[in-house]
Write a protein that holds these residues in place. Structure first.
Motif, PDB file in Angstrom:
ATOM      1  N   THR A 102      35.930  35.881  31.906  1.00  0.00           N
ATOM      2  CA  THR A 102      37.129  36.256  32.653  1.00  0.00           C
ATOM      3  C   THR A 102      38.140  36.949  31.741  1.00  0.00           C
ATOM      4  O   THR A 102      38.763  37.951  32.126  1.00  0.00           O
ATOM      5  N   ASN A 159      37.031  40.445  31.211  1.00  0.00           N
ATOM      6  CA  ASN A 159      37.345  41.268  32.379  1.00  0.00           C
ATOM      7  C   ASN A 159      38.771  41.785  32.313  1.00  0.00           C
ATOM      8  O   ASN A 159      39.023  42.987  32.493  1.00  0.00           O
ATOM      9  N   GLU A 172      32.880  39.828  36.286  1.00  0.00           N
ATOM     10  CA  GLU A 172      33.145  38.666  37.129  1.00  0.00           C
ATOM     11  C   GLU A 172      31.992  38.415  38.094  1.00  0.00           C
ATOM     12  O   GLU A 172      31.701  37.267  38.445  1.00  0.00           O
ATOM     13  N   THR A 197      38.105  32.497  37.714  1.00  0.00           N
ATOM     14  CA  THR A 197      38.516  33.911  37.718  1.00  0.00           C
ATOM     15  C   THR A 197      39.976  34.018  38.150  1.00  0.00           C
ATOM     16  O   THR A 197      40.872  34.144  37.323  1.00  0.00           O
TER      17      THR A 197
END
Length: 343
Positions: A69, A72, A237, A309
């Protein structure tokens, strides 16, 4: 001048006229509804099954998910930096990182409008008005939509079955992304709206000015890297969902897992609810069920992916937000002090 009675004083409003108390209440209600939905589904299918699936995950696996996460948001933070440079803002990697991370705390506001707090910080630190920096939010959303369209198209090509419903989503995301990055289209819509409404000409003039600013992002040298960073981030994700399903013994394949995650996120966003609450979870569970995942593992996987997330991002944002607010106020004071005439 007499002070108006307490009950007649206007209530404080947030940006764009959104009542802060109302936004908080909406978020709390939606979070409660999502939790109630999870509880109801888990009760209907048996608590033991859902908890058994969650018990299969080890500490290092949760840590790996949180690490992905972070990766990301690093990529999407790089995108914010690229767009900031394209707009002509002064260089400031630490500033952009601070603003992007702090803005994540506002993910769970209706329509993610709370993220305009980044523009307020920019106004304090650079002196740029929010009208000049507003295109950053618009092009950031457009890049997200373009990235989602690319991912969905790719996953549709690779998935064996069960993702046919994502075709309209991919088409809609692509069309909206193109529209949002075309200054002529946005400017035309603003002019058309003004001719119909004929109110607040200054507001529409600002909107047209913001639309013209989008021209800076139309260059392939700017928009392509931005979309690429977003594509990598969203795909990461999706990989998280794949890993969760694999670890709990419900492997549906990498393309399907990524496609389900992106489609569910897009569907949740269409509702305008804070963080896509409710819509994203329902879509994710439904699509996993279509892929043959039992209800217990589907509920468990959805709960874990949303916690690691979206809610982890909100937590990161809440950690950074007070610091970003404090720094922006300090820089504003310094700028104002420097602007004072010397005796």
């Amino acid at each position: 001048m007499t002070t108006p009675p307490q009950d007649l004083k206007p209530r404080p409003r947030g940006r764009f006229g959104i009542r802060r108390a109302g936004t908080t209440i909406i978020t709390i209600v939606l979070v409660g509804a999502v939790i109630a939905g999870f509880v109801a589904m888990a009760t209907a299918t048996g608590w033991e099954d859902s908890f058994a699936q969650l018990g299969k995950l080890e500490f290092w696996q949760i840590a790996a998910l949180l690490g992905l996460t972070v990766a990301n948001y690093i990529f999407r933070g790089l995108r914010w930096y690229v767009f900031s440079r394209a707009l002509g803002l002064p260089r400031g990697r630490r500033r952009d990182a601070r603003h992007f991370a702090g803005g994540l705390a506002m993910t769970v506001t209706p329509g993610r409008l709370g993220e305009v707090i980044r523009l307020r910080w920019l106004a304090r630190e650079t002196g740029w008005s929010m009208d000049r920096t507003a295109p950053l939010i618009l092009v950031d959303r457009a890049a997200d939509l373009a990235a989602m369209a690319l991912i969905l198209a790719g996953m549709l090509a690779l998935s064996a079955a069960g993702m046919a419903g994502a075709v309209p989503a991919a088409v809609i995301a692509a069309i909206v992304a193109v529209v949002l990055t075309r200054p002529s289209v946005i400017g035309g819509l603003v002019t058309w709206s003004y001719r119909i409404l004929a109110v607040r000409p200054r507001l529409f003039a600002r909107a047209r000015s913001a639309a013209r600013s989008l021209q800076r992002f139309s260059s392939p040298r700017v928009f392509i890297p931005g979309v690429l960073y977003g594509t990598i981030g969203w795909a990461i994700e999706g990989v998280e969902l794949y890993l969760i399903l694999t670890w709990i013994g419900a492997d549906i394949g990498l393309p399907s897992a990524i496609g389900i995650f992106v489609f569910a996120t897009f569907a949740g966003g269409l509702t305008g609810a804070p963080g896509g609450l409710g819509g994203a979870e329902a879509s994710m569970i439904a699509l996993m069920r279509l892929q043959g995942v039992a209800m217990g593992p589907a509920i468990a996987a959805t709960a874990v992916i949303r916690l690691t997330t979206m809610w982890f991002a909100v937590l990161m944002g809440l950690v950074v937000l007070p610091y970003a607010e404090r720094v922006s106020r300090r820089i504003k004071r310094e700028r104002e002090a420097q602007a004072l005439p010397t005796r």
